[in-house]
Scaffold this motif. Structure first.
Motif, PDB file in Angstrom:
ATOM      1  N   LEU A 181       0.812  -1.117  -0.047  1.00  0.00           N
ATOM      2  CA  LEU A 181      -0.133  -0.008  -0.064  1.00  0.00           C
ATOM      3  C   LEU A 181       0.907   1.248  -0.023  1.00  0.00           C
ATOM      4  CD1 LEU A 181      -2.880   0.410  -0.256  1.00  0.00           C
ATOM      5  CD2 LEU A 181      -3.092   0.794   2.407  1.00  0.00           C
ATOM      6  N   ASP A 182       1.880   1.246   0.565  1.00  0.00           N
ATOM      7  CA  ASP A 182       2.975   2.207   0.588  1.00  0.00           C
ATOM      8  C   ASP A 182       3.412   2.703  -0.706  1.00  0.00           C
ATOM      9  OD1 ASP A 182       4.062   2.470   3.686  1.00  0.00           O
ATOM     10  OD2 ASP A 182       3.571   0.241   3.028  1.00  0.00           O
ATOM     11  N   ASP A 183       3.485   1.687  -1.829  1.00  0.00           N
ATOM     12  CA  ASP A 183       3.764   1.916  -3.066  1.00  0.00           C
ATOM     13  C   ASP A 183       2.820   2.605  -3.736  1.00  0.00           C
ATOM     14  OD1 ASP A 183       5.918   0.465  -2.933  1.00  0.00           O
ATOM     15  OD2 ASP A 183       5.150  -1.450  -3.603  1.00  0.00           O
ATOM     16  N   LEU A 184       1.451   2.643  -3.391  1.00  0.00           N
ATOM     17  CA  LEU A 184       0.360   3.302  -3.979  1.00  0.00           C
ATOM     18  C   LEU A 184      -0.027   4.723  -3.237  1.00  0.00           C
ATOM     19  CD1 LEU A 184      -2.047   0.486  -4.910  1.00  0.00           C
ATOM     20  CD2 LEU A 184      -0.373   1.579  -6.468  1.00  0.00           C
ATOM     21  N   TRP A 185      -0.012   4.679  -2.016  1.00  0.00           N
ATOM     22  CA  TRP A 185      -0.486   5.659  -1.204  1.00  0.00           C
ATOM     23  C   TRP A 185       0.462   6.435  -0.417  1.00  0.00           C
ATOM     24  CZ3 TRP A 185      -5.670   3.182   0.965  1.00  0.00           C
ATOM     25  CH2 TRP A 185      -6.372   2.766   0.053  1.00  0.00           C
ATOM     26  N   GLY A 186       1.421   5.974  -0.604  1.00  0.00           N
ATOM     27  CA  GLY A 186       2.987   6.822   0.149  1.00  0.00           C
ATOM     28  C   GLY A 186       2.600   6.766   1.691  1.00  0.00           C
ATOM     29  N   ARG A 187       2.884   8.117   2.381  1.00  0.00           N
ATOM     30  CA  ARG A 187       2.661   8.012   3.935  1.00  0.00           C
ATOM     31  C   ARG A 187       1.028   7.840   4.264  1.00  0.00           C
ATOM     32  NH1 ARG A 187       6.141  13.609   5.286  1.00  0.00           N
ATOM     33  NH2 ARG A 187       8.247  12.808   4.290  1.00  0.00           N
ATOM     34  N   GLY A 188       0.124   7.874   3.618  1.00  0.00           N
ATOM     35  CA  GLY A 188      -1.183   7.520   3.774  1.00  0.00           C
ATOM     36  C   GLY A 188      -1.301   6.398   4.261  1.00  0.00           C
ATOM     37  N   ALA A 189      -0.519   5.124   3.621  1.00  0.00           N
ATOM     38  CA  ALA A 189      -0.759   3.823   3.950  1.00  0.00           C
ATOM     39  C   ALA A 189      -0.239   3.431   5.667  1.00  0.00           C
ATOM     40  CB  ALA A 189       0.274   3.042   3.397  1.00  0.00           C
ATOM     41  N   ALA A 190       0.735   4.354   6.117  1.00  0.00           N
ATOM     42  CA  ALA A 190       0.993   4.329   7.619  1.00  0.00           C
ATOM     43  C   ALA A 190       0.033   4.804   8.486  1.00  0.00           C
ATOM     44  CB  ALA A 190       2.428   4.873   7.885  1.00  0.00           C
ATOM     45  N   ARG A 191      -0.385   5.839   8.095  1.00  0.00           N
ATOM     46  CA  ARG A 191      -1.566   6.503   8.936  1.00  0.00           C
ATOM     47  C   ARG A 191      -2.913   5.505   8.865  1.00  0.00           C
ATOM     48  NH1 ARG A 191      -0.265  11.229   5.937  1.00  0.00           N
ATOM     49  NH2 ARG A 191      -1.843  10.695   4.523  1.00  0.00           N
ATOM     50  N   VAL A 192      -3.246   4.609   7.892  1.00  0.00           N
ATOM     51  CA  VAL A 192      -4.507   3.794   7.826  1.00  0.00           C
ATOM     52  C   VAL A 192      -3.840   2.603   8.688  1.00  0.00           C
ATOM     53  CG1 VAL A 192      -5.313   1.963   6.784  1.00  0.00           C
ATOM     54  CG2 VAL A 192      -4.963   4.004   5.613  1.00  0.00           C
ATOM     55  N   ARG A 193      -2.692   2.156   8.879  1.00  0.00           N
ATOM     56  CA  ARG A 193      -2.253   1.213   9.878  1.00  0.00           C
ATOM     57  C   ARG A 193      -2.458   1.582  11.231  1.00  0.00           C
ATOM     58  NH1 ARG A 193       1.003  -3.357   9.971  1.00  0.00           N
ATOM     59  NH2 ARG A 193       1.942  -3.696  11.935  1.00  0.00           N
ATOM     60  N   GLU A 194      -2.017   2.803  11.517  1.00  0.00           N
ATOM     61  CA  GLU A 194      -2.018   3.348  12.925  1.00  0.00           C
ATOM     62  C   GLU A 194      -3.703   3.473  13.337  1.00  0.00           C
ATOM     63  OE1 GLU A 194       0.165   6.911  12.396  1.00  0.00           O
ATOM     64  OE2 GLU A 194       2.003   6.246  12.491  1.00  0.00           O
ATOM     65  N   GLN A 195      -4.365   4.028  12.587  1.00  0.00           N
ATOM     66  CA  GLN A 195      -5.751   4.370  12.893  1.00  0.00           C
ATOM     67  C   GLN A 195      -6.572   2.729  13.280  1.00  0.00           C
ATOM     68  OE1 GLN A 195      -6.995   6.138   9.336  1.00  0.00           O
ATOM     69  NE2 GLN A 195      -7.020   8.199  10.403  1.00  0.00           N
ATOM     70  N   LEU A 196      -6.170   1.772  12.240  1.00  0.00           N
ATOM     71  CA  LEU A 196      -6.914   0.505  12.672  1.00  0.00           C
ATOM     72  C   LEU A 196      -6.021  -0.093  13.775  1.00  0.00           C
ATOM     73  CD1 LEU A 196      -6.817  -1.127   8.952  1.00  0.00           C
ATOM     74  CD2 LEU A 196      -8.752  -0.225  10.233  1.00  0.00           C
ATOM     75  N   ALA A 197      -4.876   0.039  14.257  1.00  0.00           N
ATOM     76  CA  ALA A 197      -4.188  -0.469  15.362  1.00  0.00           C
ATOM     77  C   ALA A 197      -4.924   0.156  16.492  1.00  0.00           C
ATOM     78  CB  ALA A 197      -2.635  -0.446  15.284  1.00  0.00           C
TER      79      ALA A 197
END
Length: 274
Positions: A120-136
């Protein structure tokens, strides 16, 4: 020895949304492995683009048919061949996207994801890390499903690309008929040449129309086999010429026979989740 569904229950805790989602062409389920050792399963091809939003302690690893390995939150196109999913302490929200919806949500055509897995980092960049943090940080599966749906809604509302209306219609017709529509008939109904339909469909959906119909038909047959139905009856009921025709398609998509496919744990997980 566990039956496939019993083994799936022993391996995974599966969560499902309590209500149908509001977004067309989007389905979700939650997976958490029970910690009974490493997860290592073969994926059965499915007519959808899969988005695995990981947030657990252990990474989700996909070994693609091409030999390439990726881990983290992943996007996979139409899975053909020997695709493996591995990991320990895996937790993720899995999203199945119709290829019509996937084009807008991901910002790329499914054609660019065929036979591969990308992070997802390949497609969405830093936004992917934010998604992971929110779900966790979410306290429950309903909260995670709500977060994922809100994310997908925002991406759909701001999408810069979309599948043409005629191509979307052709895909939905193939899906509704479970792959039992003639491609020549689709072209005639659209008023397009066969060549034009093939070109637009392949570019925007990710598969040629005939291949898409084969995958949809195979998916229907695979679930009937997993439910314990007789292969000969499945062949007739799914639109195959005969049982050897079904056998050839199953081997082409999975590399195994219908009998082996019917016992694949992933189909049992599929039944529990969707």
């Amino acid at each position: 020895m566990f039956a496939p569904e019993a083994e799936a229950v022993a391996r995974w805790r599966v969560a499902r949304p309590s209500r149908p989602g509001r977004l067309p062409g989007v389905r979700m389920a939650g997976f958490r492995d029970r910690g009974a050792g490493p997860v290592d399963v073969r994926v059965v091809p499915h007519p959808a683009v899969t988005l695995a939003l990981g947030f657990g302690d252990g990474p989700l690893v996909v070994d693609a048919a091409t030999g390439r390995q990726r881990q983290g939150s992943l996007v996979t196109g139409f899975m053909h061949g020997a695709v493996r999913v591995r990991g320990e302490r895996v937790e993720c929200v899995q999203v199945r996207l119709s290829p019509v919806t996937a084009h807008a949500v991901l910002g790329v055509s499914p054609a660019e994801l065929d036979h591969v897995a990308v992070t997802l980092d390949d497609l969405w960049g830093r936004g992917a890390a934010r998604v992971r943090e929110q779900l966790a940080g979410a306290r429950s599966w309903p909260d995670r499903f709500a977060l994922a749906e809100a994310l997908l809604t925002r991406r759909l509302e701001t999408a810069k690309t979309a599948v043409e209306r005629e191509v979307a219609w052709a895909w939905h017709r193939i899906a509704r008929t479970r792959g039992r529509v003639r491609i020549d008939e689709l072209a005639v109904e659209l008023g397009w040449s066969r060549k034009r339909l093939w070109s637009r469909f392949r570019t925007q959906i990710g598969l040629a129309p005939k291949r898409a119909a084969r995958l949809v038909r195979f998916d229907h047959a695979a679930h009937r086999l997993a439910a314990g139905e007789d292969p000969a009856g499945v062949a007739v009921g799914s639109g195959y010429v005969d049982q050897p025709h079904l056998h050839r398609d199953v081997v082409a998509f999975t590399g195994v026979t219908p009998a082996v496919l019917a016992g694949r744990t992933w189909l049992a997980v599929d039944h529990l989740a969707w």
